[in-house]
Design an enzyme around this catalytic site. Sequence first.
Site, PDB file in Angstrom:
ATOM      1  NE  ARG A  12      -1.143   2.449   2.930  1.00  0.00           N
ATOM      2  CZ  ARG A  12      -0.588   3.546   3.419  1.00  0.00           C
ATOM      3  NH1 ARG A  12      -0.522   4.654   2.699  1.00  0.00           N
ATOM      4  NH2 ARG A  12      -0.057   3.562   4.637  1.00  0.00           N
ATOM      5  CG  ASP A  13       3.108   4.384   3.042  1.00  0.00           C
ATOM      6  OD1 ASP A  13       3.177   5.253   2.162  1.00  0.00           O
ATOM      7  OD2 ASP A  13       3.247   4.638   4.249  1.00  0.00           O
ATOM      8  CG  HIS A 204       3.736   4.882   9.321  1.00  0.00           C
ATOM      9  ND1 HIS A 204       3.030   3.880   8.671  1.00  0.00           N
ATOM     10  CD2 HIS A 204       4.040   5.785   8.351  1.00  0.00           C
ATOM     11  CE1 HIS A 204       2.918   4.173   7.380  1.00  0.00           C
ATOM     12  NE2 HIS A 204       3.523   5.341   7.161  1.00  0.00           N
ATOM     13  CG  HIS A 206       7.370   7.849   5.355  1.00  0.00           C
ATOM     14  ND1 HIS A 206       7.190   7.354   4.091  1.00  0.00           N
ATOM     15  CD2 HIS A 206       6.205   7.630   6.013  1.00  0.00           C
ATOM     16  CE1 HIS A 206       5.952   6.864   3.982  1.00  0.00           C
ATOM     17  NE2 HIS A 206       5.334   7.031   5.144  1.00  0.00           N
ATOM     18  CB  CYS A 237       2.260  10.381   1.232  1.00  0.00           C
ATOM     19  SG  CYS A 237       0.595  11.047   1.170  1.00  0.00           S
ATOM     20  CG  ASN A 246       6.646   3.331   4.992  1.00  0.00           C
ATOM     21  OD1 ASN A 246       6.192   3.309   3.856  1.00  0.00           O
ATOM     22  ND2 ASN A 246       5.973   3.785   6.015  1.00  0.00           N
TER      23      ASN A 246
HETATM   24  P1  HMG Z   1     -13.638  13.834  -1.578  1.00  0.00           P
HETATM   25  O1  HMG Z   1     -13.288  14.466  -2.874  1.00  0.00           O
HETATM   26  O2  HMG Z   1     -13.715  14.716  -0.376  1.00  0.00           O
HETATM   27  O3  HMG Z   1     -14.940  12.946  -1.636  1.00  0.00           O
HETATM   28  O4  HMG Z   1     -12.641  12.623  -1.376  1.00  0.00           O
HETATM   29  P2  HMG Z   1     -16.415  13.254  -1.933  1.00  0.00           P
HETATM   30  O5  HMG Z   1     -17.154  12.548  -0.850  1.00  0.00           O
HETATM   31  O6  HMG Z   1     -16.690  14.706  -2.172  1.00  0.00           O
HETATM   32  O7  HMG Z   1     -16.573  12.477  -3.329  1.00  0.00           O
HETATM   33  C1  HMG Z   1     -15.870  12.885  -4.492  1.00  0.00           C
HETATM   34  C2  HMG Z   1     -15.743  11.692  -5.414  1.00  0.00           C
HETATM   35  O8  HMG Z   1     -14.917  10.699  -4.794  1.00  0.00           O
HETATM   36  C3  HMG Z   1     -17.064  10.999  -5.715  1.00  0.00           C
HETATM   37  O9  HMG Z   1     -16.944  10.431  -7.013  1.00  0.00           O
HETATM   38  C4  HMG Z   1     -17.087   9.865  -4.738  1.00  0.00           C
HETATM   39  O10 HMG Z   1     -17.882   8.761  -5.176  1.00  0.00           O
HETATM   40  C5  HMG Z   1     -15.631   9.483  -4.696  1.00  0.00           C
HETATM   41  P3  HMG Z   1     -17.468  11.210  -8.342  1.00  0.00           P
HETATM   42  O11 HMG Z   1     -18.922  11.495  -8.060  1.00  0.00           O
HETATM   43  O12 HMG Z   1     -16.637  12.475  -8.464  1.00  0.00           O
HETATM   44  O13 HMG Z   1     -17.212  10.242  -9.461  1.00  0.00           O
HETATM   45  N1  HMG Z   1     -15.248   8.814  -3.451  1.00  0.00           N
HETATM   46  C6  HMG Z   1     -14.629   7.621  -3.400  1.00  0.00           C
HETATM   47  N2  HMG Z   1     -14.231   6.780  -4.364  1.00  0.00           N
HETATM   48  C7  HMG Z   1     -13.632   5.634  -3.994  1.00  0.00           C
HETATM   49  N3  HMG Z   1     -13.406   5.324  -2.697  1.00  0.00           N
HETATM   50  C8  HMG Z   1     -13.807   6.146  -1.713  1.00  0.00           C
HETATM   51  C9  HMG Z   1     -14.450   7.344  -2.051  1.00  0.00           C
HETATM   52  N4  HMG Z   1     -14.937   8.369  -1.328  1.00  0.00           N
HETATM   53  C10 HMG Z   1     -15.424   9.249  -2.190  1.00  0.00           C
HETATM   54  N5  HMG Z   1     -13.548   5.803  -0.451  1.00  0.00           N
HETATM   55  C11 HMG Z   1     -11.304  10.984  -0.346  1.00  0.00           C
HETATM   56  C12 HMG Z   1     -12.337  12.075  -0.137  1.00  0.00           C
HETATM   57  C13 HMG Z   1     -10.686  10.712   1.009  1.00  0.00           C
HETATM   58  C14 HMG Z   1     -11.977   9.766  -0.899  1.00  0.00           C
HETATM   59  C15 HMG Z   1     -10.209  11.466  -1.353  1.00  0.00           C
HETATM   60  O14 HMG Z   1      -9.711  12.714  -0.947  1.00  0.00           O
HETATM   61  C16 HMG Z   1      -9.068  10.488  -1.516  1.00  0.00           C
HETATM   62  O15 HMG Z   1      -9.247   9.393  -2.029  1.00  0.00           O
HETATM   63  N6  HMG Z   1      -7.832  10.895  -1.115  1.00  0.00           N
HETATM   64  C17 HMG Z   1      -6.642  10.052  -1.253  1.00  0.00           C
HETATM   65  C18 HMG Z   1      -5.996   9.913   0.075  1.00  0.00           C
HETATM   66  C19 HMG Z   1      -4.841   8.911   0.045  1.00  0.00           C
HETATM   67  O16 HMG Z   1      -5.006   7.777  -0.384  1.00  0.00           O
HETATM   68  N7  HMG Z   1      -3.661   9.344   0.514  1.00  0.00           N
HETATM   69  C20 HMG Z   1      -2.548   8.460   0.698  1.00  0.00           C
HETATM   70  C21 HMG Z   1      -2.746   7.521   1.865  1.00  0.00           C
HETATM   71  S1  HMG Z   1      -2.489   8.282   3.457  1.00  0.00           S
HETATM   72  C22 HMG Z   1      -0.794   8.067   3.739  1.00  0.00           C
HETATM   73  O17 HMG Z   1      -0.081   7.626   2.866  1.00  0.00           O
HETATM   74  C23 HMG Z   1      -0.259   8.378   5.120  1.00  0.00           C
HETATM   75  C24 HMG Z   1       0.047   7.117   5.947  1.00  0.00           C
HETATM   76  O18 HMG Z   1       0.938   6.258   5.269  1.00  0.00           O
HETATM   77  C25 HMG Z   1       0.645   7.519   7.307  1.00  0.00           C
HETATM   78  C26 HMG Z   1       1.814   8.507   7.176  1.00  0.00           C
HETATM   79  O19 HMG Z   1       2.823   8.167   6.519  1.00  0.00           O
HETATM   80  O20 HMG Z   1       1.666   9.583   7.715  1.00  0.00           O
HETATM   81  C27 HMG Z   1      -1.247   6.330   6.227  1.00  0.00           C
HETATM   82 MG    MG Z   2       3.115   6.472   5.257  1.00  0.00          MG
END
Ligand code: HMG
Ligand code: MG
Length: 300
Positions: A12-13, A204, A206, A237, A246
């Site tokens: 994933r990450d 966690h 990086h 990310c 990481n």
């Molecule tokens: P949004 O734009 O606020 O959502 O997204 P919305 O509710 O307004 O909906 C907009 C569109 O997104 C709609 O589709 C929804 O159906 C769709 P449209 O009508 O435009 O075709 N939608 C979704 N589709 C699939 N799965 C869903 C979903 N929810 C809404 N769950 C959302 C909010 C969070 C979904 C969006 O901003 C997003 O996907 N962001 C990506 C975030 C991400 O993956 N970041 C990386 C992971 S976090 C990380 O790496 C940190 C970590 O490792 C820890 C660290 O290192 O700190 C964990």
């Molecule tokens: Mg991370």
Amino acid sequence: MTPVRIVEVGPRDGLQNEKQIVPTDTKLELIARLADAGLRDIEATSFVSPKRVPQMADHAQLMRRLPRRDGVSYPVLTPNLQGFEAALQAGAREVAVFASASEAFSQRNINCSVAESIERFEPLMAAAQCAGVRVRGYVSCVVGCPYEGNVAAQRVADVAARLADIGCHEISLGDTIGVGTPGSVLRMLEAVSARMSVDRLAGHFHDTYGMAVANVHAAYAFGLRVFDSSVSGLGGCPYAQGASGNVATEDLVHLLNGLGVDTGVDLDRLIDCSAWISSVLGREPFSRVARAVIAKRASS
Ligand code: HMG
Ligand code: MG
């Protein structure tokens, strides 16, 4: 000595930031090789918007084809109820929600404020409880933010406590951009552990500034026994430009082996997996341990 649980976040990450779409078959082979090496918690994918993170668009297909093995769990990221319901339907039994200690990162990453993100998690938590699914909570930017700079330890403690209050069984503290040092990490851990037991915390880290292994060691000495890592040190990310992967799982296992701590991971098999995924992605492993062992193997 108390064993350490490793949460392998490579699939994933590690992969979410890869520009080229990695075929689902390759992801499944990576997961199978990680399980063969002894990893028992393998974060498989994320149920986020495919428009935002195209690399994770195959989440449902991948989940349905995961190798079911005794003792191996495949948690997935779910940012909201929509993601949770899709994950549940695809067979997920463990999920993770992710919040941030920084407002600017929260907006860029999940398009809402920190408070709104917690509100979005509440119906998800209720649905997870009904379904008997465990929920982990991540806090990002626990030391620094790519947009706001230094992040106050108290802010991290507040968000971690909110996630614990709504029912997250474990809180993973993410140094998203890898700017922490043992000093800043320990100050942050002191603030968080004033609000909850260290038994509920995971590290966690990086590795952008090369401090991830040192930060793991400091957090281990502080009492943490759960660490997230990524095979080969893959990752980053999409919403934290310039941040590296990481801590490499090979480097983490080597560190813990040296401390006499059991992880259940076969380092040689893990290094084979690291060499394999790195060659698939067309690069050398980022892990120093993997590179040293591969060089030694080649010369003997
Ligand atoms: P949004 O734009 O606020 O959502 O997204 P919305 O509710 O307004 O909906 C907009 C569109 O997104 C709609 O589709 C929804 O159906 C769709 P449209 O009508 O435009 O075709 N939608 C979704 N589709 C699939 N799965 C869903 C979903 N929810 C809404 N769950 C959302 C909010 C969070 C979904 C969006 O901003 C997003 O996907 N962001 C990506 C975030 C991400 O993956 N970041 C990386 C992971 S976090 C990380 O790496 C940190 C970590 O490792 C820890 C660290 O290192 O700190 C964990
Ligand atoms: Mg991370």
